[in-house]
Write a protein that holds these residues in place. Structure first.
Motif, PDB file in Angstrom:
ATOM      1  N   LEU A 162       0.802  -1.219   0.000  1.00 42.06           N
ATOM      2  CA  LEU A 162       0.000   0.000   0.000  1.00 42.06           C
ATOM      3  C   LEU A 162       0.840   1.276   0.000  1.00 42.06           C
ATOM      4  N   ARG A 163       2.155   1.112   0.026  1.00 37.70           N
ATOM      5  CA  ARG A 163       3.022   2.284  -0.115  1.00 37.70           C
ATOM      6  C   ARG A 163       2.989   2.753  -1.575  1.00 37.70           C
ATOM      7  N   GLN A 164       3.423   3.992  -1.796  1.00 41.62           N
ATOM      8  CA  GLN A 164       3.392   4.559  -3.138  1.00 41.62           C
ATOM      9  C   GLN A 164       4.779   4.524  -3.782  1.00 41.62           C
ATOM     10  N   VAL A 165       4.771   4.568  -5.097  1.00 38.39           N
ATOM     11  CA  VAL A 165       6.015   4.532  -5.864  1.00 38.39           C
ATOM     12  C   VAL A 165       6.953   5.663  -5.452  1.00 38.39           C
ATOM     13  N   ARG A 166       6.411   6.834  -5.147  1.00 36.89           N
ATOM     14  CA  ARG A 166       7.254   7.978  -4.797  1.00 36.89           C
ATOM     15  C   ARG A 166       8.140   7.688  -3.584  1.00 36.89           C
ATOM     16  N   GLU A 167       7.739   6.706  -2.759  1.00 41.68           N
ATOM     17  CA  GLU A 167       8.488   6.408  -1.552  1.00 41.68           C
ATOM     18  C   GLU A 167       9.745   5.586  -1.813  1.00 41.68           C
ATOM     19  N   VAL A 168       9.815   4.932  -2.963  1.00 41.51           N
ATOM     20  CA  VAL A 168      10.977   4.076  -3.231  1.00 41.51           C
ATOM     21  C   VAL A 168      11.694   4.432  -4.531  1.00 41.51           C
ATOM     22  N   MET A 169      11.142   5.334  -5.326  1.00 41.82           N
ATOM     23  CA  MET A 169      11.731   5.600  -6.640  1.00 41.82           C
ATOM     24  C   MET A 169      13.058   6.343  -6.523  1.00 41.82           C
ATOM     25  N   HIS A 170      13.881   6.190  -7.531  1.00 36.93           N
ATOM     26  CA  HIS A 170      15.137   6.923  -7.653  1.00 36.93           C
ATOM     27  C   HIS A 170      14.871   8.185  -8.466  1.00 36.93           C
ATOM     28  N   ALA A 171      15.436   9.301  -8.042  1.00 38.11           N
ATOM     29  CA  ALA A 171      15.158  10.576  -8.713  1.00 38.11           C
ATOM     30  C   ALA A 171      16.412  11.440  -8.730  1.00 38.11           C
ATOM     31  N   GLY A 172      16.290  12.587  -9.380  1.00 36.83           N
ATOM     32  CA  GLY A 172      17.386  13.541  -9.413  1.00 36.83           C
ATOM     33  C   GLY A 172      18.624  13.005 -10.110  1.00 36.83           C
ATOM     34  N   ASP A 173      19.766  13.161  -9.468  1.00 34.40           N
ATOM     35  CA  ASP A 173      21.038  12.745 -10.070  1.00 34.40           C
ATOM     36  C   ASP A 173      21.152  11.231 -10.197  1.00 34.40           C
ATOM     37  N   GLN A 174      20.301  10.489  -9.495  1.00 40.27           N
ATOM     38  CA  GLN A 174      20.339   9.029  -9.583  1.00 40.27           C
ATOM     39  C   GLN A 174      19.756   8.521 -10.903  1.00 40.27           C
ATOM     40  N   LEU A 175      18.944   9.342 -11.555  1.00 39.53           N
ATOM     41  CA  LEU A 175      18.265   8.894 -12.778  1.00 39.53           C
ATOM     42  C   LEU A 175      19.251   8.735 -13.935  1.00 39.53           C
ATOM     43  N   PRO A 176      19.186   7.599 -14.645  1.00 42.60           N
ATOM     44  CA  PRO A 176      19.981   7.444 -15.870  1.00 42.60           C
ATOM     45  C   PRO A 176      19.215   8.075 -17.035  1.00 42.60           C
ATOM     46  N   VAL A 177      19.643   9.234 -17.473  1.00 44.02           N
ATOM     47  CA  VAL A 177      18.919   9.983 -18.509  1.00 44.02           C
ATOM     48  C   VAL A 177      19.900  10.486 -19.556  1.00 44.02           C
ATOM     49  N   VAL A 178      19.510  10.359 -20.840  1.00 48.18           N
ATOM     50  CA  VAL A 178      20.262  10.954 -21.951  1.00 48.18           C
ATOM     51  C   VAL A 178      19.263  11.589 -22.912  1.00 48.18           C
ATOM     52  N   PRO A 179      19.665  12.624 -23.637  1.00 42.74           N
ATOM     53  CA  PRO A 179      18.757  13.232 -24.608  1.00 42.74           C
ATOM     54  C   PRO A 179      18.721  12.435 -25.911  1.00 42.74           C
ATOM     55  N   ARG A 180      17.663  12.627 -26.662  1.00 47.33           N
ATOM     56  CA  ARG A 180      17.567  12.036 -27.998  1.00 47.33           C
ATOM     57  C   ARG A 180      18.777  12.485 -28.830  1.00 47.33           C
ATOM     58  N   GLY A 181      19.311  11.586 -29.610  1.00 45.26           N
ATOM     59  CA  GLY A 181      20.488  11.891 -30.420  1.00 45.26           C
ATOM     60  C   GLY A 181      21.796  11.493 -29.766  1.00 45.26           C
ATOM     61  N   THR A 182      21.739  11.005 -28.535  1.00 43.92           N
ATOM     62  CA  THR A 182      22.966  10.586 -27.841  1.00 43.92           C
ATOM     63  C   THR A 182      23.549   9.347 -28.508  1.00 43.92           C
ATOM     64  N   PRO A 183      24.868   9.305 -28.751  1.00 43.51           N
ATOM     65  CA  PRO A 183      25.489   8.096 -29.298  1.00 43.51           C
ATOM     66  C   PRO A 183      25.316   6.916 -28.347  1.00 43.51           C
ATOM     67  N   MET A 184      25.202   5.721 -28.880  1.00 41.96           N
ATOM     68  CA  MET A 184      24.989   4.540 -28.066  1.00 41.96           C
ATOM     69  C   MET A 184      26.142   4.300 -27.097  1.00 41.96           C
ATOM     70  N   ARG A 185      27.379   4.643 -27.507  1.00 36.39           N
ATOM     71  CA  ARG A 185      28.503   4.412 -26.597  1.00 36.39           C
ATOM     72  C   ARG A 185      28.329   5.248 -25.322  1.00 36.39           C
ATOM     73  N   THR A 186      27.787   6.467 -25.469  1.00 31.06           N
ATOM     74  CA  THR A 186      27.533   7.317 -24.303  1.00 31.06           C
ATOM     75  C   THR A 186      26.387   6.771 -23.459  1.00 31.06           C
ATOM     76  N   ALA A 187      25.344   6.277 -24.136  1.00 32.44           N
ATOM     77  CA  ALA A 187      24.196   5.707 -23.427  1.00 32.44           C
ATOM     78  C   ALA A 187      24.606   4.471 -22.630  1.00 32.44           C
ATOM     79  N   ILE A 188      25.461   3.640 -23.232  1.00 30.98           N
ATOM     80  CA  ILE A 188      25.942   2.436 -22.533  1.00 30.98           C
ATOM     81  C   ILE A 188      26.752   2.825 -21.298  1.00 30.98           C
TER      82      ILE A 188
END
Length: 336
Positions: free
Chosen positions: A212-238
């Motif tokens: 009954l807990r919510q996702v917000r209580e366990v999710m990773h956010a901020g600098d922990q998120l693995p994020v890249v913009p569209r157009g990123t080379p695959m080597r950078t994404a890996i």
């Protein structure tokens, strides 16, 4: 020969006899519940509705009371009420006569259980309720009894055969009492619009509390998120996948909206492509990743991950990723 004696004499249980006994007991109690359902569909429906309305309007608590087996059922009903948004407690009728009547206040509603309606120990509670105008709701099989007559609302249970072969041990009768108590609790829950989020407040422990807990209580956010913009080379994404350790990377548009996700699975499916290093994330990513919102219950997140056979869910608000919840997070939370 009794089953216990046969076991002692032969060293073996007679499963057929035990199973037949169990089936008779459950069948008899089932018949009692069927009678109760029929009664609610007919004459019992009106007082049941009145009881729900009376309890819902009460500014105080529901005071459950009853002796013997009815008392045990009363304790369970009180616990169910309390856990579903209806403040309740159990008062033992014998103890009530020695000071515990002080637990009952004018704003409360007494819910008294007695199959016969003539339980001697209930007399002082009945008298107290009438003297101080405390609401009194009865659950009894005898509307003409003292309890049935004195109650403001009488929920009259249908007469039904006990499962006990001697017709003495409360079995069918207590099953009907319990079912009617549950029906009251659920009707009140629905009347109040009691939500799963509110339910979780009263159930923080164990697997149920975790679910009954919510996702917000366990999710990773901020600098922990693995994020890249569209157009990123695959080597950078890996490299981002390796650095954050979630086995995936979120791809976003220039304005921050979610564009897709690249997972370990996507990499495995493309590992033999000779041009993988020269590709951008659009060539490999899944453009329709599964998402949830921060208020999603962990139980729902788990169901999505298991049914979709994925290990990560992106948490979004207005189409923009704000978090990520991994299957390992659900394991640590205790929901799985």
């Amino acid at each position: 020969m009794a089953l216990a004696q046969r076991v002692q004499d032969t060293g073996e249980a007679q499963p057929a006899a035990a199973v037949a006994s169990a089936l008779r007991t459950i069948g008899t109690e089932r018949d009692g519940l069927a009678c109760l359902m029929e009664a609610i569909g007919n004459g019992l429906g009106a007082p049941f509705t009145a009881a729900v309305e009376r309890i819902a309007r009460a500014r105080g608590r529901v005071i459950l009371t009853g002796m013997g087996k009815s008392g045990h059922i009363g304790r369970k009903i009180a616990a169910t009420f309390a856990s579903t948004g209806t403040p309740a407690l159990y008062v033992h009728p014998a103890e009530a006569s020695h000071g515990d009547l002080g637990m009952i206040q004018p704003d409360d509603v007494v819910l008294a259980l007695s199959w016969s309606g003539e339980t001697t120990e209930l007399a002082d509670i009945i008298g107290y309720a009438k003297r101080y105008r405390v609401g009194l709701v009865a659950i009894t099989a005898n509307a003409a009894s003292t309890l049935g007559r004195e109650a403001d609302i009488c929920l009259t249970l249908p007469k039904a055969r006990e499962a006990c072969p001697n017709g003495l041990a409360p079995t069918t009768s207590t099953a009907m009492q319990l079912a009617l108590g549950d029906a009251l609790a659920v009707a009140l829950l629905e009347d109040r619009g009691f939500s799963a989020r509110e339910f979780s407040i009263y159930h923080p422990g164990g697997r149920l509390g975790a679910s009954l807990r919510q996702v917000r209580e366990v999710m990773h956010a901020g600098d922990q998120l693995p994020v890249v913009p569209r157009g990123t080379p695959m080597r950078t994404a890996i490299a981002e996948i390796d650095a954050k350790g979630f086995g995936s990377v979120i791809v976003v548009e220039a304005d921050g909206r979610l564009a897709g996700i690249v997972t370990d699975g996507d990499l495995r499916r493309n590992v033999f492509r000779r041009d993988l290093d020269t590709l951008t994330v659009e060539a490999v990513m899944s453009a329709t990743p599964r998402t949830v919102n921060p208020e999603t219950l962990l139980a729902k997140a788990l169901e999505i991950q298991e049914s979709s056979k994925i290990t990560a869910l992106i948490v979004t608000v207005d189409g923009r990723p704000v978090g990520l919840v991994h299957y390992h997070d659900l394991l640590r939370s205790g929901v799985a």
